[in-house]
Design a protein around this motif. Structure first.
Motif, PDB file in Angstrom:
ATOM      1  N   THR A   1      61.895  -2.094  40.769  1.00  0.00           N
ATOM      2  CA  THR A   1      60.849  -1.176  41.458  1.00  0.00           C
ATOM      3  C   THR A   1      61.209  -1.068  42.897  1.00  0.00           C
TER       4      THR A   1
ATOM      5  N   ALA B   1      66.004  -0.134  44.997  1.00  0.00           N
ATOM      6  CA  ALA B   1      66.934   1.102  44.594  1.00  0.00           C
ATOM      7  C   ALA B   1      68.273   0.902  44.943  1.00  0.00           C
TER       8      ALA B   1
ATOM      9  N   VAL C   1      69.522   5.829  47.426  1.00  0.00           N
ATOM     10  CA  VAL C   1      68.487   6.291  48.267  1.00  0.00           C
ATOM     11  C   VAL C   1      68.655   7.772  48.629  1.00  0.00           C
TER      12      VAL C   1
ATOM     13  N   LEU D   1      62.668  11.192  41.254  1.00  0.00           N
ATOM     14  CA  LEU D   1      61.870  10.019  40.837  1.00  0.00           C
ATOM     15  C   LEU D   1      61.526   9.856  39.325  1.00  0.00           C
TER      16      LEU D   1
ATOM     17  N   SER E   1      65.153   9.384  37.393  1.00  0.00           N
ATOM     18  CA  SER E   1      65.846   7.989  37.762  1.00  0.00           C
ATOM     19  C   SER E   1      65.939   6.886  37.037  1.00  0.00           C
TER      20      SER E   1
ATOM     21  N   PRO F   1      67.278   2.756  39.406  1.00  0.00           N
ATOM     22  CA  PRO F   1      66.356   2.906  40.205  1.00  0.00           C
ATOM     23  C   PRO F   1      66.950   3.956  41.529  1.00  0.00           C
TER      24      PRO F   1
ATOM     25  N   SER G   1      65.320   5.872  45.019  1.00  0.00           N
ATOM     26  CA  SER G   1      64.010   6.322  45.890  1.00  0.00           C
ATOM     27  C   SER G   1      64.447   7.330  46.866  1.00  0.00           C
TER      28      SER G   1
ATOM     29  N   ILE H   1      53.379   5.411  42.526  1.00  0.00           N
ATOM     30  CA  ILE H   1      54.539   5.184  43.552  1.00  0.00           C
ATOM     31  C   ILE H   1      54.370   3.933  44.497  1.00  0.00           C
TER      32      ILE H   1
ATOM     33  N   GLU I   1      60.300   5.204  52.409  1.00  0.00           N
ATOM     34  CA  GLU I   1      60.797   5.632  51.292  1.00  0.00           C
ATOM     35  C   GLU I   1      59.806   5.373  50.248  1.00  0.00           C
ATOM     36  N   PHE I   2      59.982   6.087  48.947  1.00  0.00           N
ATOM     37  CA  PHE I   2      59.213   6.170  48.056  1.00  0.00           C
ATOM     38  C   PHE I   2      59.720   5.925  46.590  1.00  0.00           C
ATOM     39  N   TYR I   3      59.189   4.866  45.980  1.00  0.00           N
ATOM     40  CA  TYR I   3      59.709   4.522  44.630  1.00  0.00           C
ATOM     41  C   TYR I   3      58.659   4.861  43.558  1.00  0.00           C
ATOM     42  N   ARG I   4      59.212   5.284  42.369  1.00  0.00           N
ATOM     43  CA  ARG I   4      58.345   5.270  41.326  1.00  0.00           C
ATOM     44  C   ARG I   4      58.182   3.969  40.641  1.00  0.00           C
TER      45      ARG I   4
END
Length: 185
Positions: free
Chosen positions: A21, A24, A27, A45, A48, A73, A75, A114, A180-183
């Protein structure tokens, strides 16, 4: 003997769920003036971790998805700007935040969570930069919750300070000041 095995199992389990998570391999960094649409961000997202999406080697918007990895992953890095030494959002970031809020309200994203990760450059003290990056990610969350009625439980925040500068960029480069944004799986 059982205790070390239990500790090892705990470490392995934590690594399995947390590391993918937050770390990543790819990016997608957007620069000022390059505003992704809500749909584009959602596709990055959501795509990925899709095994079907990664089945064959494809190249999509500068992100390569390899056939040998089940979990790669990705991001999104956006130039969410703040005043110097501040966690107050600059109005120049509103275009990005609008697309982000819209993305989180898309039908295909309503059940997705997220992680917002704040980063800083290496100017200043390391501990201060870490706390500042945490406050900045929290400011983005508060903006999304109050302006787009996003359930706060869907958004987690953290900061990495100056510990994760972009490869090939000097530590004090302004491009390292990013969010940064991650699922979250």
């Amino acid at each position: 003997m059982k205790k070390p095995i239990t500790k090892l199992a705990t470490i392995i389990c934590l690594g399995f769920f947390i590391v993918p998570t937050l770390l990543a391999k790819e990016v997608k960094i957007y620069t000022e003036g390059n505003v992704p649409s809500a749909e584009e961000m959602a596709n990055i997202l959501l795509g990925s971790t899709s095994e079907a999406y990664n089945k064959n080697k494809n190249k999509t918007r500068s992100i390569t998805f390899g056939s040998t990895e089940k979990y790669k992953p990705v991001s999104i890095g956006l130039p969410i700007l703040f005043d110097y030494n501040s966690s107050v959002l600059k109005t120049t970031s509103l275009t990005y935040l609008k697309q982000l809020g819209t993305m989180l309200n898309l039908e295909k994203m309503t059940n997705e969570n997220i992680m917002i990760v704040g980063h800083s450059d290496s100017t200043g003290h390391e501990n201060y930069n870490l706390e500042l990056s945490k406050r900045r990610s929290q400011a983005v969350k508060e903006f999304l919750v109050s302006n787009y009625q996003i359930d706060p439980a869907r958004i987690e925040t953290t900061g990495k300070g100056e510990s994760d500068t972009l490869q090939g960029k000097p530590g004090d480069s302004p491009v390292n000041r990013r969010v940064e944004f991650y699922r979250i799986q």
